[in-house]
Design a protein around this motif. Sequence first.
Motif, short mmCIF file in Angstrom:
data_model
loop_
_atom_site.label_atom_id
_atom_site.label_comp_id
_atom_site.label_asym_id
_atom_site.label_seq_id
_atom_site.Cartn_x
_atom_site.Cartn_y
_atom_site.Cartn_z
N TYR A 117 11.82 -10.29 -3.61
CA TYR A 117 10.92 -9.22 -4.03
C TYR A 117 9.70 -9.11 -3.12
N MET A 118 9.35 -10.20 -2.43
CA MET A 118 8.19 -10.15 -1.55
C MET A 118 8.41 -9.24 -0.34
N LEU A 119 9.66 -8.96 -0.02
CA LEU A 119 9.96 -8.07 1.09
C LEU A 119 10.06 -6.61 0.65
N THR A 120 9.81 -6.36 -0.64
CA THR A 120 9.89 -5.01 -1.20
C THR A 120 8.48 -4.50 -1.46
N THR A 121 8.16 -3.35 -0.93
CA THR A 121 6.81 -2.80 -1.09
C THR A 121 6.68 -1.94 -2.33
N LEU A 122 7.78 -1.39 -2.86
CA LEU A 122 7.72 -0.54 -4.04
C LEU A 122 8.03 -1.37 -5.28
N ASP B 5 3.49 -3.97 -12.37
CA ASP B 5 3.21 -5.15 -11.56
C ASP B 5 1.70 -5.37 -11.49
N ARG B 6 1.26 -6.59 -11.72
CA ARG B 6 -0.17 -6.87 -11.82
C ARG B 6 -0.87 -6.89 -10.47
N GLU B 7 -0.12 -7.04 -9.39
CA GLU B 7 -0.76 -7.17 -8.08
C GLU B 7 -0.54 -5.95 -7.18
N PHE B 8 0.70 -5.48 -7.06
CA PHE B 8 0.99 -4.39 -6.11
C PHE B 8 1.88 -3.32 -6.74
N PRO B 9 1.42 -2.64 -7.81
CA PRO B 9 2.23 -1.55 -8.38
C PRO B 9 2.33 -0.39 -7.40
N TRP B 10 3.50 0.22 -7.33
CA TRP B 10 3.68 1.29 -6.34
C TRP B 10 2.77 2.48 -6.63
N THR B 11 2.49 2.73 -7.90
CA THR B 11 1.60 3.84 -8.24
C THR B 11 0.19 3.60 -7.71
N GLY B 12 -0.28 2.38 -7.87
CA GLY B 12 -1.61 2.07 -7.37
C GLY B 12 -1.68 2.04 -5.86
N MET B 13 -0.64 1.49 -5.22
CA MET B 13 -0.65 1.38 -3.76
C MET B 13 -0.53 2.74 -3.09
#
Length: 375
Positions: free
Chosen positions: A102-107, A112-120
Amino acid sequence: MASHLDPLMLTLLYWARRVLQFKSAILFEVMLGVSMWTSVPFILLFTAIYAASGGLRAVMYTDVGQATIFIIGGFIGMIVAFSKIGGFAGLAETMEKNDLGYMLTTLRPPSDREFPWTGMLIGQPLASMWYWCVDQTMVQRVLSAKGVQDARKGCVLAGYLKILPPFLMVFPGLIARAFFAECQRTDGQLYSDWCGTDLGDGNESSKAYPLLIAKMFPDGLRGLLIVSMVLAMMSSLDSVFNCLSTVFSYDIYKRFLHPEASRQRQVWVGQLVTGVAALCGLAWLPMIASSANGLYLTTQSAQTHMSPTLVAVFLVGLFWPRANGAGALAGMIVGFAAGIARFVASRMATCDEHDTYSISCMQFNHMALILFAAP
């Protein structure tokens, strides 16, 4: 309008950006065993001295040299790191084997508490717009160009250089994480010297790249990367020191306190402000030491609680003819007050993994959208 807002903007964002400079403290801790309580004051004060003595010209010339060393060292380090793990295919295989694919997935999911795709994809661009369009350290450099064409070329080049950090820093960091995971999975039979530091922990994960340098790179490359990383930190520091001194000298001291001040006296005041800023930067040490989220998330959270307000004021001033300085200042005060209050609340709140949409526990990139509308 902008010149009246710059002192407030720089004063508040100075604190948010100081977290970045403590990466070099981690490097000293890993490589030399020197705590940040010793290394950070040295870095801050040394950088403040040459920034205060040389002004913008010294800062820009040293930044060019520092950036060149950092890029060269970063590329060499990336190549060596990938060679140690078998290229990108080897990295992907190792990550999958340790349930870290999952660390290689950006979406990632919106929850997700750290890197949600909506927030990013929605909230994070607000911070990016602040940096590229409003941040005084960028604006001051653009205004120092010989002409409009040179300024445009510099901005385009800077934009392309911004593509490099994932390759120079992120992938090597992932490789370090993969080495740690393999050591854990095999009970120390593979990469046995990687088991000592828990890179799965938020705070300890900041040591991933320095550990990669210390454990996997040859001596010559190790020295080059140490120098390049320290210079990168100093480059960011000297930019802020120079901007703070310039803005205070012209927009506060000369305008309101001493309109008849001579050029020499303004320079002296700017140097004094640089020294005070360096000392104030030390106030961040306890917060960094107590952070459980790691340097990157702490930095981004602090900046994202400030930057939406700046972007909102900037866009309103750009597209609404009736915008004025008084309205912009009022919007800044409201937005900054809301951002600071929420940042403090988020640092004090106790949140579980399911509490992702309350005001205190909402992911900071989602909160950026609310703060953007606040002014």
